[in-house]
Design a protein around this motif. Structure first.
Motif, PDB file in Angstrom:
ATOM      1  N   GLN A   1       0.820  -1.203   0.000  1.00  0.00           N
ATOM      2  CA  GLN A   1       0.000   0.000   0.000  1.00  0.00           C
ATOM      3  C   GLN A   1       0.863   1.267   0.000  1.00  0.00           C
ATOM      4  O   GLN A   1       0.522   2.251  -0.663  1.00  0.00           O
ATOM      5  N   LEU A   2       1.968   1.242   0.724  1.00  0.00           N
ATOM      6  CA  LEU A   2       2.856   2.407   0.753  1.00  0.00           C
ATOM      7  C   LEU A   2       3.507   2.639  -0.605  1.00  0.00           C
ATOM      8  O   LEU A   2       3.627   3.783  -1.061  1.00  0.00           O
TER       9      LEU A   2
ATOM     10  N   ALA B   1       0.946   4.080  -3.045  1.00  0.00           N
ATOM     11  CA  ALA B   1       0.712   5.502  -2.806  1.00  0.00           C
ATOM     12  C   ALA B   1       1.902   6.341  -3.259  1.00  0.00           C
ATOM     13  O   ALA B   1       1.726   7.421  -3.842  1.00  0.00           O
TER      14      ALA B   1
ATOM     15  N   GLY C   1      -3.816   6.477  -1.288  1.00  0.00           N
ATOM     16  CA  GLY C   1      -3.158   7.300  -0.280  1.00  0.00           C
ATOM     17  C   GLY C   1      -3.775   7.124   1.093  1.00  0.00           C
ATOM     18  O   GLY C   1      -3.066   7.035   2.106  1.00  0.00           O
ATOM     19  N   VAL C   2      -5.093   7.066   1.156  1.00  0.00           N
ATOM     20  CA  VAL C   2      -5.774   6.852   2.439  1.00  0.00           C
ATOM     21  C   VAL C   2      -5.414   5.487   3.015  1.00  0.00           C
ATOM     22  O   VAL C   2      -5.142   5.343   4.213  1.00  0.00           O
ATOM     23  N   SER C   3      -5.413   4.471   2.166  1.00  0.00           N
ATOM     24  CA  SER C   3      -5.069   3.125   2.621  1.00  0.00           C
ATOM     25  C   SER C   3      -3.633   3.065   3.134  1.00  0.00           C
ATOM     26  O   SER C   3      -3.344   2.408   4.139  1.00  0.00           O
ATOM     27  N   ALA C   4      -2.728   3.767   2.452  1.00  0.00           N
ATOM     28  CA  ALA C   4      -1.327   3.797   2.886  1.00  0.00           C
ATOM     29  C   ALA C   4      -1.198   4.434   4.264  1.00  0.00           C
ATOM     30  O   ALA C   4      -0.399   3.987   5.097  1.00  0.00           O
ATOM     31  N   MET C   5      -1.974   5.482   4.522  1.00  0.00           N
ATOM     32  CA  MET C   5      -1.934   6.125   5.835  1.00  0.00           C
ATOM     33  C   MET C   5      -2.381   5.168   6.930  1.00  0.00           C
ATOM     34  O   MET C   5      -1.841   5.186   8.049  1.00  0.00           O
ATOM     35  N   LEU C   6      -3.348   4.309   6.615  1.00  0.00           N
ATOM     36  CA  LEU C   6      -3.827   3.345   7.605  1.00  0.00           C
ATOM     37  C   LEU C   6      -2.766   2.293   7.929  1.00  0.00           C
ATOM     38  O   LEU C   6      -2.692   1.800   9.059  1.00  0.00           O
TER      39      LEU C   6
ATOM     40  N   LEU D   1       0.608   2.754   7.476  1.00  0.00           N
ATOM     41  CA  LEU D   1       1.913   3.335   7.806  1.00  0.00           C
ATOM     42  C   LEU D   1       2.380   2.974   9.214  1.00  0.00           C
ATOM     43  O   LEU D   1       3.552   2.592   9.395  1.00  0.00           O
ATOM     44  N   PRO D   2       1.523   3.049  10.235  1.00  0.00           N
ATOM     45  CA  PRO D   2       1.989   2.637  11.576  1.00  0.00           C
ATOM     46  C   PRO D   2       2.414   1.179  11.629  1.00  0.00           C
ATOM     47  O   PRO D   2       3.374   0.831  12.330  1.00  0.00           O
TER      48      PRO D   2
ATOM     49  N   SER E   1       5.847   0.852  10.096  1.00  0.00           N
ATOM     50  CA  SER E   1       6.858   1.450  10.973  1.00  0.00           C
ATOM     51  C   SER E   1       7.249   0.490  12.090  1.00  0.00           C
ATOM     52  O   SER E   1       8.446   0.321  12.398  1.00  0.00           O
TER      53      SER E   1
END
Length: 291
Positions: A49-50, A53, A183-188, A190-191, A194
């Motif tokens: 997903q990242l 995006a 982009g929205v999915s990548a934000m979900l 991202l944590p 990390s």
């Protein structure tokens, strides 16, 4: 007399785009599976997903501030579906194996094909495609009911993806909707990415495999499917997507040295016949409209 932009000419591009999308998707799945031992399905999906995006957003540059409420809600739903579809499928593969998981996931587009068809020919093609998938994967009874449930969630997610992507394509010009949802999915995710990279840093080969999955199984199919859904009805889309198990079987045989039995090759033949039949009948109906 028709030109290069006629409906008849444009209609030929949809099926070809779907074939390219299916091939890219299966190559990406093969690449991502190599990263499972280190990152697990969740880590691979997060990287996918990242990457999607990171590629789509700079290229498309969606004008998010111009989107209306009616445009935003299918985008947000599509973002959730992106993650649910990939995560449930990969987790199912890890628990019950590739064959059974792919068979269960295919129930989604197959259901779209059967429910949306108004022609007997399309229903016959869908049944042939489903029989081919069963023959290829040769699913066996499993006691891992959670793994089976994950496969069914993937099926529902794929069906939702077909319908939502079509809605997004109609309401938002170009591929801005797909890029925004990615982009929205990548934000979900991202944590999640990390935590994985900090707690257990993967080796370069694993990262490369996960990134390859992001490009081949996310970026290319998302864009190709959006384009195709504007040219191919949702029910025909579901039938044509049955070519995915064909590419999976061929890639498995050539790249992973998996043995294919007579029943599996028979299943490939059934799926090819189903796809050819769907294209033939669709072409005849199109010709009757435009001639």
């Amino acid at each position: 007399m028709t030109d290069g932009n006629s409906p008849r000419t444009a209609g030929r591009g949809g099926p070809a785009t779907l074939v390219a999308s299916a091939l890219s998707n299966q190559l990406g799945a093969a690449s991502g599976s190599l990263a499972f031992p280190v990152m697990g399905p969740v880590g691979v999906v997060a990287v996918r997903q990242l990457v999607a995006a990171a590629v789509l957003l700079p290229i498309v540059r969606p004008r998010l501030w111009t989107l209306t409420r009616q445009q935003w809600w299918p985008v947000l739903l599509l973002a959730v579906v992106f993650g649910a579809m990939n995560l449930s499928l990969y987790s199912s593969i890890q628990r019950v194996g590739l064959g059974l998981a792919v068979t269960l996931e295919f129930l989604g587009p197959l259901a779209i094909a059967l429910a949306g068809s108004r022609h007997k020919s399309s229903a016959v093609c869908a049944v042939l495609a489903g029989a081919g998938v069963v023959a290829i994967t040769q699913p066996k009874p499993s006691t891992d009911y959670f793994g089976i449930a994950l496969g069914l969630i993937a099926a529902c997610s794929w069906a939702a993806y077909i319908l939502l992507n079509r809605t997004v394509g109609r309401r938002i010009p170009g591929v801005q909707g797909t890029a925004a949802a990615t982009g929205v999915s990548a934000m979900l995710f991202l944590p999640v990415a990390s935590v994985i990279f900090v707690s257990r840093p993967p080796d370069p080969f694993t990262v490369l495999c996960a990134v390859g999955a992001g490009v081949l199984a996310s970026v290319v199919p998302y864009l190709a499917d959006l384009i195709a859904l504007r040219r191919v009805p949702a029910n025909v889309f579901g039938v044509l997507m049955s070519i995915n198990p064909v590419f999976a079987a061929l890639i498995g045989a050539l790249a992973l040295h998996e043995h294919l039995g007579a029943a599996q090759w028979c299943g490939i033949g059934l799926i090819v016949i189903a796809n050819a039949g769907a294209l033939l009948f669709r072409g005849r109906r199109s010709s009757s409209r435009f001639d």
